[in-house]
Design a protein around this motif. Structure first.
Motif, PDB file in Angstrom:
ATOM      1  N   ILE A 153       0.550   8.072  16.546  1.00 33.48           N
ATOM      2  CA  ILE A 153       1.810   7.376  16.851  1.00 33.48           C
ATOM      3  C   ILE A 153       2.703   7.374  15.603  1.00 33.48           C
ATOM      4  CG2 ILE A 153       2.833   5.211  17.649  1.00 33.48           C
ATOM      5  CD1 ILE A 153       1.019   6.697  19.713  1.00 33.48           C
ATOM      6  N   GLY A 154       3.923   7.877  15.761  1.00 32.86           N
ATOM      7  CA  GLY A 154       4.793   8.070  14.602  1.00 32.86           C
ATOM      8  C   GLY A 154       4.345   9.302  13.853  1.00 32.86           C
ATOM      9  N   SER A 155       4.130  10.383  14.606  1.00 32.79           N
ATOM     10  CA  SER A 155       3.465  11.581  14.094  1.00 32.79           C
ATOM     11  C   SER A 155       4.332  12.403  13.149  1.00 32.79           C
ATOM     12  CB  SER A 155       3.022  12.459  15.269  1.00 32.79           C
ATOM     13  OG  SER A 155       2.138  13.453  14.846  1.00 32.79           O
ATOM     14  N   ASP A 156       5.645  12.159  13.183  1.00 32.98           N
ATOM     15  CA  ASP A 156       6.571  12.873  12.315  1.00 32.98           C
ATOM     16  C   ASP A 156       6.497  14.379  12.586  1.00 32.98           C
ATOM     17  OD1 ASP A 156       8.573  13.071  10.493  1.00 32.98           O
ATOM     18  OD2 ASP A 156       7.364  12.632   8.727  1.00 32.98           O
ATOM     19  N   HIS A 157       5.887  15.164  11.711  1.00 35.17           N
ATOM     20  CA  HIS A 157       5.845  16.617  11.896  1.00 35.17           C
ATOM     21  C   HIS A 157       4.568  17.104  12.594  1.00 35.17           C
ATOM     22  CE1 HIS A 157       8.959  16.219   8.837  1.00 35.17           C
ATOM     23  NE2 HIS A 157       9.364  17.431   9.166  1.00 35.17           N
ATOM     24  N   ALA A 158       3.788  16.157  13.125  1.00 30.01           N
ATOM     25  CA  ALA A 158       2.526  16.490  13.814  1.00 30.01           C
ATOM     26  C   ALA A 158       1.528  17.191  12.890  1.00 30.01           C
ATOM     27  CB  ALA A 158       2.783  17.353  15.061  1.00 30.01           C
ATOM     28  N   GLY A 214      14.816  13.747  16.143  1.00 25.59           N
ATOM     29  CA  GLY A 214      14.702  14.736  15.064  1.00 25.59           C
ATOM     30  C   GLY A 214      13.256  15.047  14.707  1.00 25.59           C
ATOM     31  N   PRO A 215      12.471  14.006  14.350  1.00 29.38           N
ATOM     32  CA  PRO A 215      11.050  14.234  14.055  1.00 29.38           C
ATOM     33  C   PRO A 215      10.274  14.781  15.258  1.00 29.38           C
ATOM     34  CG  PRO A 215      11.751  12.135  13.169  1.00 29.38           C
ATOM     35  CD  PRO A 215      12.889  12.639  14.003  1.00 29.38           C
ATOM     36  N   TRP A 216      10.645  14.354  16.455  1.00 30.40           N
ATOM     37  CA  TRP A 216       9.993  14.875  17.668  1.00 30.40           C
ATOM     38  C   TRP A 216      10.199  16.386  17.773  1.00 30.40           C
ATOM     39  CZ3 TRP A 216      12.927  16.466  22.184  1.00 30.40           C
ATOM     40  CH2 TRP A 216      12.133  16.837  23.265  1.00 30.40           C
ATOM     41  N   VAL A 274       3.284  16.943  22.475  1.00 28.61           N
ATOM     42  CA  VAL A 274       4.266  16.200  21.677  1.00 28.61           C
ATOM     43  C   VAL A 274       5.159  15.400  22.632  1.00 28.61           C
ATOM     44  CG1 VAL A 274       6.105  16.359  19.961  1.00 28.61           C
ATOM     45  CG2 VAL A 274       4.232  18.011  19.922  1.00 28.61           C
ATOM     46  N   ARG A 275       5.198  14.086  22.441  1.00 26.02           N
ATOM     47  CA  ARG A 275       5.922  13.206  23.373  1.00 26.02           C
ATOM     48  C   ARG A 275       6.938  12.332  22.643  1.00 26.02           C
ATOM     49  NH1 ARG A 275       0.809  11.140  27.151  1.00 26.02           N
ATOM     50  NH2 ARG A 275       0.036  13.237  27.678  1.00 26.02           N
ATOM     51  N   LEU A 276       8.062  12.149  23.280  1.00 26.56           N
ATOM     52  CA  LEU A 276       9.135  11.303  22.748  1.00 26.56           C
ATOM     53  C   LEU A 276       9.039   9.928  23.388  1.00 26.56           C
ATOM     54  CD1 LEU A 276      11.754  11.235  20.976  1.00 26.56           C
ATOM     55  CD2 LEU A 276      13.004  11.897  23.040  1.00 26.56           C
TER      56      LEU A 276
END
Length: 242
Positions: free
Chosen positions: A24-29, A52-54, A72-74
């Motif tokens: 959660i709050g993965s930024d760039h994964a 943006g990060p998503w 990847v989820r928003l």
């Protein structure tokens, strides 16, 4: 193979093998990419609240060729997962107050989750208090320093939240502040952290000495009391290590 910071790699290596993981709050994964590439996680969800990060996370996952394994989820906090969908939830790199808020707002999404990995940048006691209040047992703590910044990483599992605080030399409230497992280990990094906290509070004390209003007098007493506690705690750390 992706290269992670020491902080993120430490979190990644604490994930139980084979677990489905939500970051959660993965930024760039980066963390989900590492978990799949290392064969630690069976599948990952990278959640991000900002577009943006998503988008950055989506690009990272595609470029690593891992879209089949990382979704990847928003969305905000735990809203990106459904109950029973993951085994481990990671929330790292934000304040303890925000982490506790995310857990609180998404409490029902934690059904079936077997492991929480939480890395507050500040306010770790707020996270420990949340775990105590919501039936999660603190099971492991790590502390590390990277690029001059000290990080605490907390692992929690469903269980008896009181257990880590029983039979210790400090009170429960003191252990919530310091961390029961960190206190047990008494590493040089923990001592450094509390020396820094003490020095910051001494600066506050010096500023308060110049104030003459009644409110400042009460604050002076509070600060003096906390400084005394910090000095006693640091003294115990030193004695126990000698």
């Amino acid at each position: 193979m992706i290269e992670l910071s020491q902080r993120l790699q430490t979190i990644g290596d604490m994930v139980k093998p084979g677990h489905r993981v939500a970051d959660i709050g993965s930024d760039h994964a980066y963390l989900p990419t590492y978990l799949i590439q290392k064969g630690i996680a069976s599948a990952c969800i990278a959640g991000e609240v900002n577009r943006g990060p998503w988008q950055s996370a989506e690009r990272q996952v595609r470029s690593a060729g891992l879209a089949e394994y990382i979704d990847v989820r928003l969305g905000n906090g735990l809203s990106v997962i459904s109950p029973g969908e993951v085994d481990t939830v990671c929330i790292a790199g934000m304040g303890g107050s925000l982490i506790a808020s995310i857990l609180n707002e998404g409490c029902e999404k934690l059904a079936g989750v077997q492991q929480l990995l939480l890395q507050p940048n500040v306010g770790a006691p707020l996270v420990r208090r949340w775990l105590l209040a919501h039936g999660w047992q603190l099971s492991k703590e790590k502390i590390l320093e990277e690029d001059g910044v000290i990080y605490e990483i907390l692992e929690a599992v469903p269980g008896n939240p009181e257990l880590p605080y029983e039979g210790r030399s400090l009170s429960r409230e003191e252990l919530v502040e310091v961390g029961p497992y960190l206190w047990q280990e008494k590493s040089p990094v923990l001592r450094k952290k509390w020396e820094q906290e003490r020095d910051k509070l001494k600066s506050v004390q010096e500023q308060l000495q110049r104030a003459k209003n009644p409110e400042a007098e009460e604050k002076k007493r509070e600060v003096a009391k906390r400084l005394t506690w910090m000095e006693e705690m640091l003294s115990c750390m030193q004695t126990d290590k000698e």
